[in-house]
Design an enzyme around this catalytic site. Structure first.
Site: not given
Ligand code: UN1
Length: 498
Positions: A284, A175, A250, A385
């Site tokens: 993230c 999805k 994650e 966040e």
């Molecule tokens: C994410 O923000 O979900 O290190 C992944 C990084 C990228 C991956 C981010 N290579 O910011």
């Protein structure tokens, strides 16, 4: 008329059983409809799962290097289509072309990693405690994997999950995020063109509340890999846990950059601009907290604000743009609400904080890069966040205080320290409670062959990247072979302690 897109079930592009649809629009030009997508529900997920189960054996029986070759070919096709994918992704979710090219490249790197890994899925061979007996391990697929991915890395993150799952011999029910279904369609087209057989990858578009939930509840789906918010991650863990599914999560981050007085200031500012405002703060791994030493506080902020003002906000398709729009209106409202929260908590709105309006800006969801100073540890803007271009600046008096504040949050994904002092750098590496620690580099920029994930509410202990997800998608079988031609009893017939 906007283009109509479909689910991909058992090798066929089909609409939702219900006939319902949803629109996907460009966050920089909201009037532009990228496409109409099926608003699927449980029935579509059941069909997708059925196909995935039906084609399990055929896929699992293919030798691993053969599966690897397909993924290598997928990488080659992605290389050829990199520009096309990047442009579509920018239209669909807003981040600038430089970054959508990077996102696609991360997918390509992951494909080639899988290609190589196909000849390196080694097990363990071990001596046994009894004579004329040996043991080794093999890894078999779990069966069918449920893959649920976010919109901020619509190519890289699905690739992180799908390629290892496929190489390990699993079939997939996938999805995509409702904000980025078109990039996902591209990926599934490429997988098919690369040679992934019918029914092995099944794509179902639609909301998390129906499609996502249905995936979590399918008895035939043995492993779930999810990237998204901590709130949804909790729900995923709850439902999947109740059904005893393996889950890899994650989730969020509240990533600090510590800057000590001996740092290369210019480098630290460059890193911060990229870490905090790149991808409009929607990573993230984004830098959302600057822990700035008091001795360089004013000097650093003066230059930093000047540089922030120079950032060009706009449509990511224009090469000179530095910062694109935020993903959609609800997200923009959420970020603006955090700006209000910050003010109410007593932090000082040092720069930005507003939606950008007028002319072309009225067509999309643009927001000023935002800097709060006088932020205290424990404030909501320092803890939660935000997933937008909002940076909280906290003044620190010592290295120890920096580490303590850095760690005093519920997340632990990424972290950074700028210093030229080897002791501070090494101690930070030891003490920062984060899955990623950068020294003299920003909190973003993880590479696909290295572990990615974090402490605390950032996940449930798994890591993506490199060889680590391969463990998530495999069942380890330990094989014992006794060629003594008699019954030997482990722990009992050994003569070590006799
Ligand atoms: C994410 O923000 O979900 O290190 C992944 C990084 C990228 C991956 C981010 N290579 O910011």
């Amino acid at each position: 008329m906007a283009k109509k897109f479909h689910n991909f079930i058992n090798g066929k592009w089909v609409g939702a059983e219900s006939g319902e649809t949803f629109e996907n629009r460009n966050p920089a030009h909201w009037e532009e409809v990228i496409g109409i997508f099926p608003k699927s529900d449980r029935k579509d997920v059941e069909k997708a799962t059925e196909a995935a189960v039906q084609h399990r054996e055929e896929w699992a029986n293919l030798p691993v290097p053969e599966r690897g070759k397909i993924l290598g070919k997928v990488g080659d096709i992605m290389v050829q289509r990199k520009e096309e994918i990047a442009k579509l992704m920018t239209r669909e979710m807003g981040k600038i072309l430089k970054e959508t090219r990077g996102d696609t490249q991360e997918g390509i790197d992951t494909a080639y990693y899988a290609f190589g890994e196909a000849r390196r899925l080694f097990g363990v061979t071990s001596p046994c405690e009894l004579p004329n007996k040996t043991a080794y391990t093999i890894t078999r697929p779990v069966g069918t994997a449920g893959i649920i991915t976010p919109w901020n890395f619509p190519m890289a993150i699905p690739c992180w999950k799908i390629f290892p799952a496929l190489l390990m011999g699993n079939t997939i029910v996938f999805k995509s995020a409702s904000d980025t279904p078109a990039t996902t369609v591209k990926l599934v087209e490429i997988l098919t063109e690369g040679g992934v057989p019918r029914g092995v990858v099944n794509l179902v578009h639609g909301p998390g509340s129906t499609v996502g939930e249905a995936i979590l509840e399918q008895p035939e789906i043995g492993v779930i890999s999810f990237t998204g918010s901590a709130a949804v991650g909790r729900r995923v863990a709850e439902v999947a846990g109740k059904n005893l599914k393996r889950v890899s999560l994650e989730l969020g981050g509240k990533n600090p950059q510590i800057v000590m007085p001996d740092a290369n200031i210019e480098n630290a500012i460059e890193g911060l601009l990229w870490g905090a405002f790149g991808t409009t703060g929607q990573r993230c791994t984004a830098t959302s907290r600057l822990l700035l030493h008091k001795d360089i506080y004013n000097e650093f902020l003066d230059i930093f604000v000047k540089r922030t003002k120079e950032l060009k906000i706009g449509d990511g398709l224009v090469e000179s743009t530095d910062v694109g729009p935020v993903i959609n209106e609800p997200q923009l409202k959420k970020i603006l609400n955090y700006v209000d929260v910050g003010r109410q908590e007593g932090a000082k709105l040092f720069f930005g904080g507003k939606k950008i309006t007028g002319g072309k800006y009225d067509k999309g969801f643009f927001m000023e890069p935002t800097i709060f100073t006088e932020v205290e540890s424990g404030m909501r803007i320092e803890q939660e966040e935000i997933f937008g271009p909002v940076l909280s600046v906290i003044k620190i008096s010592s290295f120890e205080e920096g580490i303590q504040i850095a760690n005093d949050v519920d997340y632990g994904l990424s972290s950074s320290i700028y210093t030229s002092n080897i002791e501070w750098a090494m101690k930070a590496i030891d003490k920062l409670e984060a899955g990623l620690v950068y020294v003299n580099a920003p909190t973003i920029g993880a590479e696909c062959h290295l572990p990615f994930g974090g402490y605390k509410n950032t996940g449930n202990g798994h890591r993506e990247g490199g060889k680590w997800p391969y463990e998530v998608f495999g069942e380890i079988k330990t094989v014992y072979i006794d060629y003594s031609e008699k019954l030997q009893k482990a722990q009992i017939d050994t003569n070590i302690t006799k």
